[in-house]
Design an enzyme around this catalytic site. Structure first.
Site, mmCIF file in Angstrom:
data_model
loop_
_atom_site.group_PDB
_atom_site.id
_atom_site.type_symbol
_atom_site.label_atom_id
_atom_site.label_comp_id
_atom_site.label_asym_id
_atom_site.label_seq_id
_atom_site.Cartn_x
_atom_site.Cartn_y
_atom_site.Cartn_z
ATOM 1 N N LYS A 542 -68.320 -73.219 20.246
ATOM 2 C CA LYS A 542 -69.529 -73.618 20.705
ATOM 3 C C LYS A 542 -69.457 -74.111 22.218
ATOM 4 O O LYS A 542 -70.431 -74.155 22.950
ATOM 5 C CB LYS A 542 -70.475 -74.524 19.928
ATOM 6 C CG LYS A 542 -70.605 -73.975 18.491
ATOM 7 C CD LYS A 542 -71.408 -75.063 17.838
ATOM 8 C CE LYS A 542 -71.432 -74.536 16.315
ATOM 9 N NZ LYS A 542 -72.632 -73.645 16.129
ATOM 10 N N THR A 643 -79.813 -71.139 15.873
ATOM 11 C CA THR A 643 -81.235 -71.300 15.471
ATOM 12 C C THR A 643 -81.683 -72.444 16.507
ATOM 13 O O THR A 643 -82.995 -72.536 16.770
ATOM 14 C CB THR A 643 -81.285 -71.611 13.944
ATOM 15 O OG1 THR A 643 -80.430 -72.655 13.565
ATOM 16 C CG2 THR A 643 -81.288 -70.265 13.066
HETATM 17 C C1 26M Z 1 -66.451 -73.516 4.172
HETATM 18 C C2 26M Z 1 -65.357 -74.295 3.293
HETATM 19 C C3 26M Z 1 -65.127 -75.338 2.894
HETATM 20 C C4 26M Z 1 -66.072 -76.323 2.955
HETATM 21 C C5 26M Z 1 -67.298 -75.872 3.897
HETATM 22 C C6 26M Z 1 -67.449 -74.237 4.442
HETATM 23 C C7 26M Z 1 -68.399 -73.944 5.099
HETATM 24 C C8 26M Z 1 -69.783 -74.602 5.055
HETATM 25 C C9 26M Z 1 -70.657 -74.347 5.963
HETATM 26 C C10 26M Z 1 -68.351 -73.075 5.917
HETATM 27 C C11 26M Z 1 -69.308 -72.664 6.806
HETATM 28 C C12 26M Z 1 -70.648 -73.088 6.644
HETATM 29 O O1 26M Z 1 -71.875 -72.824 7.514
HETATM 30 C C13 26M Z 1 -71.693 -71.963 8.524
HETATM 31 C C14 26M Z 1 -72.791 -71.893 9.310
HETATM 32 O O2 26M Z 1 -73.522 -72.769 9.210
HETATM 33 N N1 26M Z 1 -72.976 -70.795 10.212
HETATM 34 C C15 26M Z 1 -74.008 -70.649 10.799
HETATM 35 O O3 26M Z 1 -75.248 -70.125 10.240
HETATM 36 C C16 26M Z 1 -76.413 -70.104 10.986
HETATM 37 C C17 26M Z 1 -77.723 -69.540 10.187
HETATM 38 O O4 26M Z 1 -77.269 -68.140 10.124
HETATM 39 C C18 26M Z 1 -76.127 -69.362 12.198
HETATM 40 O O5 26M Z 1 -77.370 -69.378 13.404
HETATM 41 C C19 26M Z 1 -74.986 -69.847 13.225
HETATM 42 O O6 26M Z 1 -74.594 -69.219 14.130
HETATM 43 C C20 26M Z 1 -73.926 -69.775 12.210
HETATM 44 O O7 26M Z 1 -72.798 -70.690 12.715
#
Ligand code: 26M
Length: 795
Positions: A542, A643
């Site tokens: 980011k 978002t």
């Molecule tokens: C994975 C393994 C262990 C613990 C946590 C995770 C994990 C938790 C949340 C991995 C990813 C997670 O979220 C990813 C995320 O927030 N992605 C975002 O999603 C948004 C909604 O679609 C997008 O707008 C963002 O660009 C994106 O980064």
């Protein structure tokens, strides 16, 4: 309404033996929470009856995270009784805003993915679509962040203390989840049956959070599961005199829903995380199937009446769990069960960052979930065989679900869902052309795009009542009901009085934020300065570091080259995953810059840096309406959508961004003259990586980069990490900050110039607000409804 105020009085009398005159704010808070919840539960009762009667298809939204934000204001607002409650309280000497402050933010999520889930629940409910969310009742949500000497520290977030009043416990609907043990095949008179032996049972207790919609009778539910030991204490151990072991097993059972993993990036393969995943997916699936069977007496029509949406791969165990239930509990054959399964699931991908794609080692996974492992393995065998049968020249190395003793959850989701979507046009294209290209070849049409959207009722209606009120009067349309009508604002583009009014409202919001900043950091900020905002999780991709580098550049220019820039306040807010060392270093760097500037009377006239601790939904609601510049500066190709960019645009901030994620769509919506774009494109990034990116070359070949980094080193005082970060940028710079620096600088200069032309800036801001309609979650969810779920409203 009368009944609502009566209910408040009655609650205070019955629960605390108090009249309203003698009540404390804390008691008023509790009364409002409980009465609102119960009012919604009553509405829910009527809605669910209509829903049952209509026999319509329902959506179940599975997500490890729902970042709901505060509920009380949202609910009063949606019920249309906020101003009455406010008046009633003020007649009795209470300020509603102070009551709102008491509610903790239910932080049951990390960032974008979790907040998106909540925006969708809100939007679908407002549009009267039947949806149920499923997740975990984390006892501790995302940690509370405290900055101490520039370093992030994490503290537990005990939100249930005061947050519990919004929840309804459904003791009659608890279910049992089975871990460990063995499965045996057994021939019975009905044929081959699977028997579970020596498993460890855990109880899932359901707690419901009511989700209200705006001016509608629909009420949906977010069901949160809490883990509990089966039978409280393990009675067998207890009777054997093993008192401490029995207490231990209770603690282990309860640990499953103890905390939210504070990571949104990498997947470290933790045992407790698999248990969380299976715990809530199994509980939810058991409930869904049971309810369906009760309503229809068969599961043959499950896929016609039910769609289960998987929010990233975290809930992917829903898939083998449905297969297990159909086969082991309802005696379906594999083929029949599979036919139902692949028509039931839809999957959304939220990331292409390789380290975030979930994988589980077979060695870890199999002992915990033996039956589920067998099912995944069989899905994989059949998939691989099918690939060979169709003779497709496909690369099983890439597509096989189990590979090198790792289970790849995205591959499981793609093979087992009827729909796979990305979250912005660019992201969905990358999925098709790159990350999952082989899958796209063998499953033509399965991959689609639904660009993310935001709940404008929260992010404009509630967060910015001043702007909402003004636009309502000006436009004479109910744009809160239908955000697309906000485009009528374009008619006023040349109306200077409108531009002035918008500017005045922005000023009001900046003054409010400045007060918050003063109170929380002690810093005094100039509300005439440009409020330049970067608020999001802290991640290298980011590029908060690129922003910091620009500030260092300005500092150098002011100090040594007599630059007198238009005043600017750089506002950051971000949590770093607790184990992410570089992210914590970036926070430290930003805080050090802030401190140095504050100590320098010559520089602080022009620029200030504010790091606001503990970024969360309610803080975002304060910052976003006050922002002039929205920093969306991720390395192109890395941010799936974003978002926050949409929320800021909706509130009149101008985007300074790369051509990444939904920035591309913002660019298309507002046109090139109403946005500040810089940097390499995603293709250029790929090309440069392939050729081999060497940040040192950029350092050597650009005098401005060299001078900035060299200056950065001089700031190091031993307690700060300027040298360390300078080394990192010159020697590694994995997300190419240096490659984009000059182009970023150029746009920053253009921003400074444009801002001083108050009419021009105001017009650009107006064009942004007017074109934000397509980023409403109403639009996004309508696309899910029509293109993916095929469901109808229940009125
Ligand atoms: C994975 C393994 C262990 C613990 C946590 C995770 C994990 C938790 C949340 C991995 C990813 C997670 O979220 C990813 C995320 O927030 N992605 C975002 O999603 C948004 C909604 O679609 C997008 O707008 C963002 O660009 C994106 O980064």
């Amino acid at each position: 309404m009368d009944s609502f105020t009566k209910a408040i009085k009655r609650y205070l009398e019955k629960r605390f033996g108090n009249s309203i005159e003698d009540a404390s704010e804390r008691q008023i808070y509790q009364a409002l929470m409980v009465i609102t919840r119960d009012k919604l539960a009553e509405k829910r009762y009527h809605y669910i009856n209509k829903l049952k009667e209509s026999e319509q298809k329902r959506v179940y939204y599975m997500s490890m995270e729902f970042l709901v934000g505060k509920t009380l204001r949202n609910n009063l607002y949606n019920l249309g009784i906020e101003s009455e409650v406010k008046n009633f309280l003020s007649e009795n000497g209470f300020v509603l805003d102070k009551i709102y402050d008491i509610e903790p933010d239910p932080g049951l999520g990390n960032g974008g993915l979790g907040r998106l889930a909540s925006c969708y629940m809100d939007a679908l409910t407002s549009q009267e679509y039947p949806i149920t969310g499923f997740s975990i009742l984390y006892e501790f949500g995302i940690f509370k962040q405290v900055i101490s000497n520039g370093w992030q520290q994490e503290f537990p977030d005990n939100w249930l203390d005061l947050g519990k009043y919004g929840l309804i416990y459904r003791s009659d609907e608890e279910v049992e989840i089975k871990f460990y043990g063995e499965t045996k095949e057994q021939w019975t008179s009905d044929g081959l049956r699977i028997k579970y032996e020596d498993y460890t049972p855990i109880i899932a207790e359901p707690y419901d959070l009511m989700i209200s919609g705006y001016e509608t009778d629909a009420v949906n539910v977010l069901r949160l599961w809490k883990s509990k030991a089966s039978g409280g204490f393990n009675m067998r151990l207890f009777e054997q005199g093993e008192y401490s072991k029995s207490v231990e097993s209770k603690a282990i059972a309860e640990s499953i829903s103890k905390l939210l993993y504070p990571a949104d990036d990498n997947n470290k393969g933790k045992e407790l995380r698999i248990k969380q995943q299976y715990f809530f997916t199994s509980a939810s699936l058991q409930q869904i199937v049971k309810m369906h069977y009760k309503a229809y007496n068969t599961l043959d029509n499950l896929a016609e009446k039910v769609v289960i949406h998987i929010n990233d791969t975290h809930p992917s165990l829903c898939i083998p769990e449905l297969m297990r239930i159909l086969m082991d509990e309802y005696e379906y054959s594999w083929d029949k069960a599979w036919e139902i399964t692949i028509k039931t699931f839809a999957y959304t991908n939220h990331t292409i960052m390789a380290e975030a794609l979930e994988k589980w080692s077979v060695d870890l996974f199999r002992p915990i979930l033996p039956r589920i492992y067998t099912i995944i393995s069989e899905i994989n065998n059949r998939f691989c065989k099918w690939c060979k049968d169709i003779g497709a020249s496909v690369d099983l190395e890439e597509m096989s679900i189990i590979h090198n003793d790792m289970i790849r959850m995205a591959n499981l989701c793609i093979v087992s869902s009827y729909s796979v979507n990305g979250v912005s046009k660019l992201h969905s294209d990358i999925l098709k052309k790159d990350t999952f290209k082989s899958f796209n070849r063998i499953y033509p049409g399965k991959f689609t795009n639904v660009t993310n959207g935001i709940a404008h009722r929260r992010w404009l209606g509630q967060a910015n009542p001043e702007l909402t009120k003004y636009l309502n009067e000006l436009l004479e349309v109910d744009f809160i009901k239908d955000l697309s009508s906000i485009e009528n604002l374009l008619e006023y583009k040349s109306d200077e009085s409108v531009i002035n009014n918008l500017e005045n409202i922005k000023k009001i919001k900046k003054v409010q934020l400045a007060e918050y900043i003063k109170k929380n950091t002690g810093l005094t900020v100039d509300t005439n300065s440009i409020f330049d905002v970067q608020i999001k999780r802290l991640h290298e991709y980011k590029r908060q570091l690129l922003n910091a580098l620009h500030i260092i550049y300005l500092y150098k220019e002011i100090k040594y080259n007599a630059l007198k820039p238009y005043p600017r306040t750089f506002i950051f807010s971000a949590k770093a995953s607790s184990g992410y060392v570089m992210a914590k270093n970036i926070i430290k760097l930003i805080c050090s810059i802030s401190e140095i500037i504050e100590m320098d009377p010559e520089v602080r006239k022009y620029i200030k840096v504010v790091f606001l601790e503990d970024y969360r939904v309610s803080l975002a609601e304060k910052i976003i309406p006050a922002a002039d510049v929205s920093e969306q500066i991720s390395q192109a190709g890395k941010e799936a959508s974003g978002t926050g960019n949409m929320k800021l645009m909706l509130n009149g901030a101008l985007t300074l961004g790369t051509m990444d994620g939904a920035n591309v769509e913002i660019y298309n919506a507002v046109g090139k003259d109403n946005i500040f774009i810089f940097g390499l494109s995603s293709e250029e990034v790929s090309d440069l990586s392939e050729r081999g990116y060497r940040s040192e070359e950029f350092y050597q070949n650009s005098s401005v980069i060299k001078e900035t980094i060299d200056f950065m080193r001089t700031l190091d005082n031993g307690d700060s990490n300027f040298n360390y970060m300078a080394d990192y940028l010159v020697s590694r710079d994995p997300y190419m900050c240096l490659a984009d620096f000059e182009s970023y600088l150029e746009q920053q200069k253009l921003i400074e110039k444009t801002y001083q032309d108050r009419i021009k800036w105001g017009q650009m801001s107006l064009v942004n607000i007017a074109n934000s309609g397509i980023f409403s979650a109403d639009r996004a969810t309508s696309e899910y409804v029509k293109e993916i779920w095929n469901i109808k409203k229940v009125k």
